[in-house]
Write an enzyme that holds these catalytic residues in place. Sequence first.
Site, PDB file in Angstrom:
ATOM      1  N   THR A 126     -31.303  25.804  10.938  1.00  0.00           N
ATOM      2  CA  THR A 126     -31.056  25.313  12.157  1.00  0.00           C
ATOM      3  C   THR A 126     -31.998  24.137  12.578  1.00  0.00           C
ATOM      4  O   THR A 126     -33.113  24.250  12.998  1.00  0.00           O
ATOM      5  CB  THR A 126     -31.319  26.445  13.240  1.00  0.00           C
ATOM      6  OG1 THR A 126     -30.210  27.570  12.783  1.00  0.00           O
ATOM      7  CG2 THR A 126     -30.884  26.004  14.795  1.00  0.00           C
ATOM      8  N   LYS A 175     -24.368  24.657  15.887  1.00  0.00           N
ATOM      9  CA  LYS A 175     -25.148  25.934  15.643  1.00  0.00           C
ATOM     10  C   LYS A 175     -26.146  26.085  16.923  1.00  0.00           C
ATOM     11  O   LYS A 175     -26.549  27.217  17.244  1.00  0.00           O
ATOM     12  CB  LYS A 175     -25.910  25.806  14.211  1.00  0.00           C
ATOM     13  CG  LYS A 175     -26.991  26.917  14.183  1.00  0.00           C
ATOM     14  CD  LYS A 175     -26.225  28.360  13.811  1.00  0.00           C
ATOM     15  CE  LYS A 175     -27.174  29.601  14.076  1.00  0.00           C
ATOM     16  NZ  LYS A 175     -28.146  29.328  12.930  1.00  0.00           N
TER      17      LYS A 175
END
Length: 295
Positions: free
Chosen positions: A92, A168
Amino acid sequence: MSKHIAVVGLGSMGGAMATALLRAGWQVRGFDPAPAARSAAAKAGVEVVEDLDQLAGTPYVVLSLPSARVVEATVRALLVRPGTLAIVDTTTSEPGTSAECAALAADKGAAFVDAPVSGGRDGAADGRLAAFVGAGPDALDAARPVLDALTGGQYRHLGAPGSGNVVKLLNNALAAVNLVAVGEALAVAKAYGVDPSAAAAGISGASGASKASAAMYPDWVLTGTFDSGFALGLMARDAALAVETAGQRGETPQLLAAASRVWQEALAALGPGADFTEIARTVAPSLTSEGATAA
């Protein structure tokens, strides 16, 4: 097609992905700066190397790293020798870094795909993660064998490089909001004498449902196990980064920002190594063993 792949970052998620790739018939080598992570991966059958440079030129690479800064440095190190076809970054990370890495890889004749994942360590170990993919068409085609192996085909191409990380981050920000909101709601239910487990089940069958109500609180908070495997420090980072990313395009999400502040308070109180479900200890202490004892 080559089945040689490297996994860089052998922690909870990276180690699980490495073993899943092994079971799927890939020849897996791996690196992590932490000796304990290398040792655990080696016991699982991964060929562990002592230096990242030894993986340069590997046809396929999966990254599972702690930050965008580490991603950029790692990509540069991997591309010093020719031979790499595709780098799939499951970190991420930051959208700008992903776009820069995609351009860097393209200059070297390789593909870079940002594909941050959701599904936890169990999903990683079973090869059934969900992935948010940002890539150009050619890069997506190059990375497809790896994406299929990690997700069973359950990934969504969202647009150009960086798009996967945008979505995300927003996903994690929404999860951060839900964990706070559901905890507060269940604490109110308990204050009225309603069993929080029953309240969570009722909500989860109605319009207020979320994974926080259906699984996270019943499985990890109300049981007192707090063992999701995802660190509170990472969720606090992701919530803050989502707000920062929004600001870069002139957006000011008020609720996401408020939730991010709550996560920063929990981070200060509980530390980065706490499980992310332990946010309940600060937002809904009556649901935890400490709060119940105090009551």
